[in-house]
Motif scaffolding. Structure first.
Motif, short mmCIF file in Angstrom:
data_model
loop_
_atom_site.label_atom_id
_atom_site.label_comp_id
_atom_site.label_asym_id
_atom_site.label_seq_id
_atom_site.Cartn_x
_atom_site.Cartn_y
_atom_site.Cartn_z
N UNK A 142 0.81 -1.22 0.00
CA UNK A 142 0.00 0.00 0.00
C UNK A 142 0.84 1.27 0.00
N UNK A 143 2.14 1.12 0.02
CA UNK A 143 3.03 2.28 -0.01
C UNK A 143 2.79 3.24 1.16
N UNK A 144 2.53 2.69 2.35
CA UNK A 144 2.32 3.55 3.51
C UNK A 144 3.20 3.15 4.69
N UNK A 145 4.00 2.12 4.51
CA UNK A 145 4.72 1.55 5.64
C UNK A 145 6.18 1.35 5.24
N UNK A 146 7.03 2.31 5.61
CA UNK A 146 8.41 2.31 5.13
C UNK A 146 9.43 1.96 6.20
N UNK A 147 8.98 1.69 7.40
CA UNK A 147 9.93 1.52 8.50
C UNK A 147 10.78 0.25 8.36
N UNK A 205 7.01 10.99 -8.00
CA UNK A 205 7.64 11.83 -6.98
C UNK A 205 8.57 11.02 -6.09
N UNK A 206 8.12 9.82 -5.72
CA UNK A 206 8.95 8.98 -4.86
C UNK A 206 9.90 8.19 -5.73
N UNK A 254 12.79 6.75 -4.91
CA UNK A 254 13.73 5.82 -4.26
C UNK A 254 13.11 4.45 -4.05
N UNK A 281 8.96 0.06 -3.17
CA UNK A 281 8.56 0.99 -4.22
C UNK A 281 9.03 0.55 -5.60
N UNK A 335 6.89 -1.29 -7.85
CA UNK A 335 5.79 -1.38 -8.83
C UNK A 335 5.78 -0.17 -9.75
N UNK A 336 6.48 0.88 -9.35
CA UNK A 336 6.54 2.09 -10.17
C UNK A 336 7.27 1.87 -11.49
#
Lengths: 379, 315
Positions: free
Chosen positions: A170-175, A191-192, A194, A236, A238-239
């Motif tokens: 979901x691209x909300x959990x980067x920890x 924009x993202x 990385x 990240x 799937x971009x």
């Protein structure tokens, strides 16, 4: 010039593309990790693949795995790969009791084609036999919800850890990712820009075993060793594919070559008991599931994936489907997953099976079939 | 900013409920509100600070969009980079010219928190009509805003947009803000900026701006990512308003996605010391994985729900 800058410059030199007219994005690789004296990929056995086959590894339906046969297949494969007479000595070639070992599984083809319980459990059993404590073994992938679906825990000894970097895609959990180790690239103006490596890989693991499946893939042509370890260890990703175009040609290998992933991934065990010849990496339907009934062993992900390209493409030809190499617009129905699932002659993205050859140019392994040594064993 | 001005800067609730709802407002921490004129006295007697306002007056204020993400498959990817309804660009634009400076939101359930945060982040004179079920959340946001250190720093930007007042220029600003391309709006070019975006010029033809997303991307690439004051990694739905002066910066981070984000990574050009972090729903927090690299300061915000404020002193 500090080391970080040095690494970045090295990796932004444009490389020759394997597809005419294809441009390679500018990549900036940031990593403070140095390569091992013998990086795990291509590792101790470049260009060498052991293919262990057995018609008895599955029952007639393909649902049930014969655990004893798989155990024998693994023993034979590892012995042949290393030249050791005893299975445990084969595993000792790669691991010692001090290692913290990650097992990169693939669960994307749930429910039909995932890293088999028997192969994952067999891998854990051998690590423990070598002296690695269960608490030093991590079965991992990026998404917890996919691990939950497959549910390896009942098949593994107590203490083995099963971990993910994110709850779901979901691209909300980067920890769970390392902010200091990443590949930066502007692929489509996102924009993202990385893609960060999992903290588990940089902060805990000393070695990694890669257990991909034999699968078709809508963006990369096939998903095998390279795609499983690269896209399964970085955020990240799937971009890289949008509106019919994919940058997987260069991105897969670029990620796989990042330290410490490259050095720590020391063993490839491709689970080909079952496979997916179309619609991958998913297996929503049994229609595209097939049964290669084999396991490939090696340290060279490129060599194994080179064989996989032919396995998937031969199966597709046998089924009357277009080749994974087909780039014709007439078969392209952009982002229409429903059509793709109904018709094996529909591509939703122009596939990039050339990612395997590209990875070879990054030094990850041997792509030339004439230089790949394949030893076939029948169990 | 003194305490009275700060209090006035807080988003104001437009409440049409009767005075019998006073306990609920008190419980939510709402002390000041707008009410219809005929109800003003009873609300005063109930102990509230009251601004009488008719429905007509309320509606005469400029209406702002309901903030959040929206399904617009034609112009955005629903999963990777969804369309965002945000009002900050508009408030910044209006503040650069005479005319509109008063706004209202008329919000459906579930949007009070983000709207209140957005209004505060851009320092707008905003009155919010919320769904009564959002009262508690609205009060929670007010309470959070009250505890923030007072600040009134100017907007920091990488470029200027020379505003011709057109809808097209507005859409360009919208997309620049969406991409966290920090801009200042001006009726004339500003010499301190390397890029002054004036539509209709040779460099920035109007026909290019008709695809504002692509146009914003062109601006981004002219500016280059390396030279941007601000980069955000780990989410495509967080928009930042950056303010500051020679000694410090304040980041207002607004999450339009509606889901908690963990580990948002931020790169700020320049060298900054560890400062203070305020996160709605969590209070004070420490930044993690702090690093100074390549002329920039990088850090991670462990988590944020709707709104976070980061104050950093320059090193």
């Amino acid at each position: 010039m500090d080391r970080r800058t040095f690494v970045g410059l090295l990796t932004t030199v444009p490389l020759v593309s394997t597809v005419e007219g294809e441009t390679v994005p500018k990549y900036r690789i940031v990593s403070d990790y140095r390569p091992a004296s013998v990086p795990g990929m291509p590792g101790l056995h470049p260009g060498k693949v052991i293919a262990v086959k057995s018609g008895k590894c599955l029952d007639a339906s393909g649902d049930k795995v014969n655990a004893e046969i798989v155990r024998e297949m693994m023993a034979r494969g590892m012995r042949e790969l290393t030249g050791e007479a005893k299975e445990i000595d084969a595993w000792r070639r790669f691991f010692d009791p001090s290692d913290v070992v990650g097992i990169k599984v693939n669960c994307g083809g749930h429910p039909w084609v995932v890293s088999s319980y028997e192969i994952v459990a067999g891998t854990v059993r051998n690590l423990i036999a070598v002296g690695v404590k269960p608490s030093q073994i991590y079965v991992y992938k990026r998404f917890q919800n996919q691990l939950d679906e497959v549910h390896y825990a009942p098949h593994l000894p107590a203490g083995v850890r099963i971990v993910a970097a994110e709850r779901a895609n979901r691209n909300i959990d980067n920890t769970g990712y390392d902010p200091a180790t990443y590949v930066e690239a502007d692929l489509f103006g996102e924009e993202d820009t990385r893609s960060n490596i999992m903290r588990l890989v940089t902060e805990r693991l000393t070695k990694i075993i890669n257990i991909p499946n034999m699968k078709d893939h809508g963006a990369t042509g096939v998903t095998g060793c390279l795609k499983n370890i690269a896209y399964g260890s970085f955020s990240n990703v799937a971009r890289t594919h949008q509106r019919g175009k994919s940058h997987t040609l260069s991105f897969v290998g670029t990620l796989a070559a990042v330290e410490p992933l490259r050095s720590r991934t020391v063993l490839q065990i491709m689970d080909g008991l079952r496979g997916v010849w179309h619609g991958g990496p998913f297996a929503h339907t049994r229609r595209y599931v097939f049964y290669p009934k084999q396991i490939l062993f090696g340290t060279d992900p490129v060599a194994i994936d080179r064989l996989l390209l032919d396995i998937i493409d031969d199966k597709r030809k046998a089924e009357g489907a277009i080749s994974v190499w087909d780039r014709s617009p007439k078969y392209l129905d952009v982002d229409n997953g429903t059509q793709r699932d109904q018709n094996p002659n529909v591509n939703i993205i122009i596939r990039e099976p050339g990612h395997v050859e590209y990875a070879s140019k990054l030094g990850l392994g041997v792509h030339d079939l004439t230089k790949i040594s394949v030893r076939e064993i029948e169990v | 900013m003194n305490s009275l001005l700060f209090l006035l800067a807080l988003p104001l609730l437009y409440w049409q409920g009767g005075v019998e709802s006073a306990p609920a407002l008190r419980e939510a921490g709402v002390e000041r509100l707008c009410v219809p004129p005929d109800m003003a006295e009873s609300w005063r007697k109930a102990g509230f600070s009251v601004v009488p306002m008719s429905q007509v007056e309320f509606a005469s204020r400029e209406k702002l969009l309901t903030p959040g993400i929206a399904a617009r498959a034609d112009v955005a990817s629903p999963t990777r980079s969804p369309w965002v309804n945000a009002n900050g660009w508009r408030i910044l634009r209006d503040s650069s010219r005479d005319g509109i400076d008063k706004y209202h939101y008329d919000l459906p359930a579930g949007k009070a928190l983000l709207a209140a945060a957005e209004a505060f982040a851009y320092g707008a004179d905003v009155i919010l009509k919320i769904d009564p079920s959002d009262l508690e959340e609205f009060g929670r946001m007010l309470s959070f805003l009250r505890q923030l250190p007072r600040d009134d720093l100017p907007t920091l930007a990488d470029l200027a947009v020379v505003d011709d007042g057109s809808t097209l220029a507005g859409e360009v600003m919208n997309l620049l803000a969406r991409r966290n391309l920090l801009f200042r709006v001006s009726p004339t070019p500003l010499s301190q900026f390397r890029f002054n975006i004036k539509l209709g010029t040779e460099e920035y033809p109007k026909k290019e701006a008709k695809d504002p997303s692509l146009f914003a991307l062109k601006i981004r690439r002219l500016l280059t990512d390396e030279q941007r004051r601000l980069r955000i990694y780990g989410s495509e739905v967080v928009i930042c308003r950056l303010t500051g002066d020679d000694s410090r910066v304040r980041m207002h981070l607004l999450n339009y996605g509606g889901r908690e984000i963990a580990g948002l990574r931020i790169r700020l050009r320049g060298a900054f010391a560890k400062g203070e972090v305020f996160v709605d729903g969590s209070g004070r927090m420490q930044l993690t994985d702090y690093a100074l690299t390549d002329g920039a300061t990088e850090f991670s915000l462990p988590k944020m729900e709707t709104y976070a404020v980061i104050d950093l002193p320059k090193r």
